[in-house]
Design a protein around this motif. Structure first.
Motif, PDB file in Angstrom:
ATOM      1  N   VAL A  71       0.811  -1.368   0.156  1.00 35.13           N
ATOM      2  CA  VAL A  71      -0.008   0.023  -0.078  1.00 35.13           C
ATOM      3  C   VAL A  71       0.714   1.180   0.063  1.00 35.13           C
ATOM      4  O   VAL A  71       1.878   1.157   0.904  1.00 35.13           O
ATOM      5  N   TYR A  72       0.571   2.182  -0.926  1.00 36.76           N
ATOM      6  CA  TYR A  72       1.060   3.389  -0.812  1.00 36.76           C
ATOM      7  C   TYR A  72       0.588   4.431  -0.056  1.00 36.76           C
ATOM      8  O   TYR A  72      -0.679   4.564   0.250  1.00 36.76           O
ATOM      9  N   VAL A  73       1.395   5.010   1.084  1.00 31.72           N
ATOM     10  CA  VAL A  73       0.689   5.805   1.992  1.00 31.72           C
ATOM     11  C   VAL A  73       1.356   7.118   2.064  1.00 31.72           C
ATOM     12  O   VAL A  73       2.553   7.386   1.626  1.00 31.72           O
ATOM     13  N   VAL A  74       0.456   8.335   1.688  1.00 33.06           N
ATOM     14  CA  VAL A  74       1.013   9.750   1.861  1.00 33.06           C
ATOM     15  C   VAL A  74       0.458  10.145   2.976  1.00 33.06           C
ATOM     16  O   VAL A  74      -0.748  10.309   3.305  1.00 33.06           O
ATOM     17  N   LYS A  75       1.300  11.180   3.750  1.00 36.52           N
ATOM     18  CA  LYS A  75       0.893  11.792   5.040  1.00 36.52           C
ATOM     19  C   LYS A  75       1.378  13.359   4.741  1.00 36.52           C
ATOM     20  O   LYS A  75       2.569  13.501   4.047  1.00 36.52           O
ATOM     21  N   GLY A  76       0.700  14.246   5.281  1.00 40.94           N
ATOM     22  CA  GLY A  76       1.177  15.509   5.208  1.00 40.94           C
ATOM     23  C   GLY A  76       0.246  16.608   5.628  1.00 40.94           C
ATOM     24  O   GLY A  76      -0.866  16.305   6.395  1.00 40.94           O
ATOM     25  N   PHE A  77       0.350  17.902   5.622  1.00 44.46           N
ATOM     26  CA  PHE A  77      -0.487  19.043   5.944  1.00 44.46           C
ATOM     27  C   PHE A  77       0.000  20.155   5.092  1.00 44.46           C
ATOM     28  O   PHE A  77       0.909  20.154   4.263  1.00 44.46           O
ATOM     29  N   TYR A  78      -1.130  21.024   4.910  1.00 44.84           N
ATOM     30  CA  TYR A  78      -0.990  22.056   4.379  1.00 44.84           C
ATOM     31  C   TYR A  78      -1.743  23.462   5.084  1.00 44.84           C
ATOM     32  O   TYR A  78      -2.849  23.014   5.691  1.00 44.84           O
ATOM     33  N   SER A  79      -1.214  24.653   5.209  1.00 40.71           N
ATOM     34  CA  SER A  79      -1.775  25.474   6.016  1.00 40.71           C
ATOM     35  C   SER A  79      -1.709  26.893   5.143  1.00 40.71           C
ATOM     36  O   SER A  79      -0.921  27.157   4.472  1.00 40.71           O
ATOM     37  N   TRP A  80      -2.730  27.832   5.427  1.00 42.17           N
ATOM     38  CA  TRP A  80      -2.659  29.211   4.946  1.00 42.17           C
ATOM     39  C   TRP A  80      -3.473  30.107   5.791  1.00 42.17           C
ATOM     40  O   TRP A  80      -3.963  29.641   6.752  1.00 42.17           O
ATOM     41  N   VAL A  81      -3.259  31.299   5.613  1.00 42.99           N
ATOM     42  CA  VAL A  81      -4.067  32.452   6.548  1.00 42.99           C
ATOM     43  C   VAL A  81      -5.009  32.978   5.649  1.00 42.99           C
ATOM     44  O   VAL A  81      -5.259  33.188   4.431  1.00 42.99           O
ATOM     45  N   GLY A  82      -6.555  32.860   6.218  1.00 44.76           N
ATOM     46  CA  GLY A  82      -7.695  33.107   5.641  1.00 44.76           C
ATOM     47  C   GLY A  82      -7.744  34.662   5.681  1.00 44.76           C
ATOM     48  O   GLY A  82      -7.045  35.360   6.157  1.00 44.76           O
ATOM     49  N   PRO A  83      -8.792  35.176   4.640  1.00 44.05           N
ATOM     50  CA  PRO A  83      -9.051  36.474   4.811  1.00 44.05           C
ATOM     51  C   PRO A  83      -9.607  36.991   6.141  1.00 44.05           C
ATOM     52  O   PRO A  83      -9.603  38.327   6.398  1.00 44.05           O
ATOM     53  N   ASN A  84      -9.790  36.280   7.200  1.00 40.41           N
ATOM     54  CA  ASN A  84     -10.239  36.751   8.566  1.00 40.41           C
ATOM     55  C   ASN A  84      -8.920  36.686   9.323  1.00 40.41           C
ATOM     56  O   ASN A  84      -9.281  36.949  10.762  1.00 40.41           O
ATOM     57  N   GLY A  85      -7.740  36.453   8.877  1.00 36.60           N
ATOM     58  CA  GLY A  85      -6.536  36.349   9.420  1.00 36.60           C
ATOM     59  C   GLY A  85      -6.076  35.132  10.350  1.00 36.60           C
ATOM     60  O   GLY A  85      -5.250  34.956  11.214  1.00 36.60           O
ATOM     61  N   TYR A  86      -7.078  34.188  10.237  1.00 37.10           N
ATOM     62  CA  TYR A  86      -7.028  32.863  10.891  1.00 37.10           C
ATOM     63  C   TYR A  86      -6.016  32.010  10.169  1.00 37.10           C
ATOM     64  O   TYR A  86      -6.181  31.921   9.036  1.00 37.10           O
ATOM     65  N   LEU A  87      -5.442  31.146  10.943  1.00 36.93           N
ATOM     66  CA  LEU A  87      -4.315  30.309  10.239  1.00 36.93           C
ATOM     67  C   LEU A  87      -5.076  28.970  10.102  1.00 36.93           C
ATOM     68  O   LEU A  87      -5.632  28.358  11.334  1.00 36.93           O
ATOM     69  N   TYR A  88      -5.376  28.406   8.958  1.00 34.51           N
ATOM     70  CA  TYR A  88      -6.077  27.260   8.851  1.00 34.51           C
ATOM     71  C   TYR A  88      -5.172  26.080   8.388  1.00 34.51           C
ATOM     72  O   TYR A  88      -4.069  26.577   7.707  1.00 34.51           O
ATOM     73  N   THR A  89      -5.068  24.930   9.007  1.00 38.93           N
ATOM     74  CA  THR A  89      -4.315  23.919   8.641  1.00 38.93           C
ATOM     75  C   THR A  89      -5.202  22.570   8.507  1.00 38.93           C
ATOM     76  O   THR A  89      -5.798  22.096   9.156  1.00 38.93           O
ATOM     77  N   VAL A  90      -4.846  22.019   7.198  1.00 38.56           N
ATOM     78  CA  VAL A  90      -5.418  20.570   7.071  1.00 38.56           C
ATOM     79  C   VAL A  90      -4.327  19.547   7.004  1.00 38.56           C
ATOM     80  O   VAL A  90      -3.214  19.566   6.435  1.00 38.56           O
ATOM     81  N   LYS A  91      -4.599  18.408   8.091  1.00 37.02           N
ATOM     82  CA  LYS A  91      -3.665  17.483   8.029  1.00 37.02           C
ATOM     83  C   LYS A  91      -4.249  16.190   7.590  1.00 37.02           C
ATOM     84  O   LYS A  91      -5.700  16.018   7.568  1.00 37.02           O
ATOM     85  N   TYR A  92      -3.617  15.472   6.751  1.00 33.55           N
ATOM     86  CA  TYR A  92      -4.167  14.389   6.111  1.00 33.55           C
ATOM     87  C   TYR A  92      -3.332  13.303   5.933  1.00 33.55           C
ATOM     88  O   TYR A  92      -1.975  13.253   6.167  1.00 33.55           O
ATOM     89  N   ILE A  93      -3.917  12.180   5.726  1.00 32.56           N
ATOM     90  CA  ILE A  93      -3.317  10.853   5.424  1.00 32.56           C
ATOM     91  C   ILE A  93      -4.223  10.207   4.350  1.00 32.56           C
ATOM     92  O   ILE A  93      -5.349  10.282   4.097  1.00 32.56           O
ATOM     93  N   SER A  94      -3.425   9.366   3.325  1.00 28.59           N
ATOM     94  CA  SER A  94      -4.142   8.723   2.360  1.00 28.59           C
ATOM     95  C   SER A  94      -3.579   7.395   2.163  1.00 28.59           C
ATOM     96  O   SER A  94      -2.567   7.222   2.111  1.00 28.59           O
ATOM     97  N   ASP A  95      -4.333   6.485   2.399  1.00 31.50           N
ATOM     98  CA  ASP A  95      -3.704   5.028   2.435  1.00 31.50           C
ATOM     99  C   ASP A  95      -5.032   3.819   1.816  1.00 31.50           C
ATOM    100  O   ASP A  95      -5.837   4.404   1.323  1.00 31.50           O
TER     101      ASP A  95
END
Length: 114
Positions: A66-90
Motif C-alpha cells: 500500500v502506498y501511504v501519503v501523509k502531510g499537511f498544508y496551511s494558509w492564512v484566511g481573509p479573516n486572519g485565522y491560520l487554517y491547517t489541513v492534516k491528512y493521510i491517504s492510504d
C-alpha cells in the motif's frame, strides 16, 4: 498640548503591527523549500512562504504494497485565522482533519522558520 497628542497618535500608528490579512501577492517570498525524491519507493517535500502558507508531504510504499501519503498544508484566511489541513491517504482513502487558529502572527512564524 496638541503637539503632544499628535506625537502620541503618530507613535501609536507607527507601532501598530502590519495587517495580517491583505498580503500583496506579488511580494510573497519562499522561506524554505525541500524536495527529497531519490526514487526508492518514497519521497518527501515541503515549502513555506512569507504569507504563512506552508505545506509538507511524504509518501512511501509499505511492506504490504500500500502506498501511504501523509502531510499537511496551511494558509492564512481573509479573516486572519491560520487554517491547517492534516491528512493521510492510504488503503482507507483520503482522511483530512482541519484546524483553525485565530491570532496568526506572521512575525512569529517567520522567526521560527529562521
Amino acid at each position: 498640548m496638541k503637539l503632544i497628542v499628535l506625537i502620541c497618535l503618530v507613535a501609536a500608528v507607527a507601532a501598530a503591527p502590519p495587517s495580517r490579512v491583505n498580503y500583496d501577492n506579488n511580494n510573497v517570498q519562499i522561506l524554505s523549500y525541500e524536495n527529497d525524491n531519490i526514487g526508492l519507493n518514497r519521497y518527501k517535500y515541503g515549502f513555506s512562504q512569507s504569507d504563512g502558507t506552508k505545506q509538507e508531504q511524504q509518501g512511501e510504499f509499505r511492506s504490504d504494497g500500500v502506498y501511504v501519503v501523509k502531510g499537511f498544508y496551511s494558509w492564512v484566511g481573509p479573516n486572519g485565522y491560520l487554517y491547517t489541513v492534516k491528512y493521510i491517504s492510504d488503503e482507507n482513502g483520503y482522511q483530512p482533519e482541519m484546524e483553525e487558529a485565530p491570532g496568526y502572527d506572521s512575525g512569529l512564524i517567520a522567526t521560527a522558520l529562521g
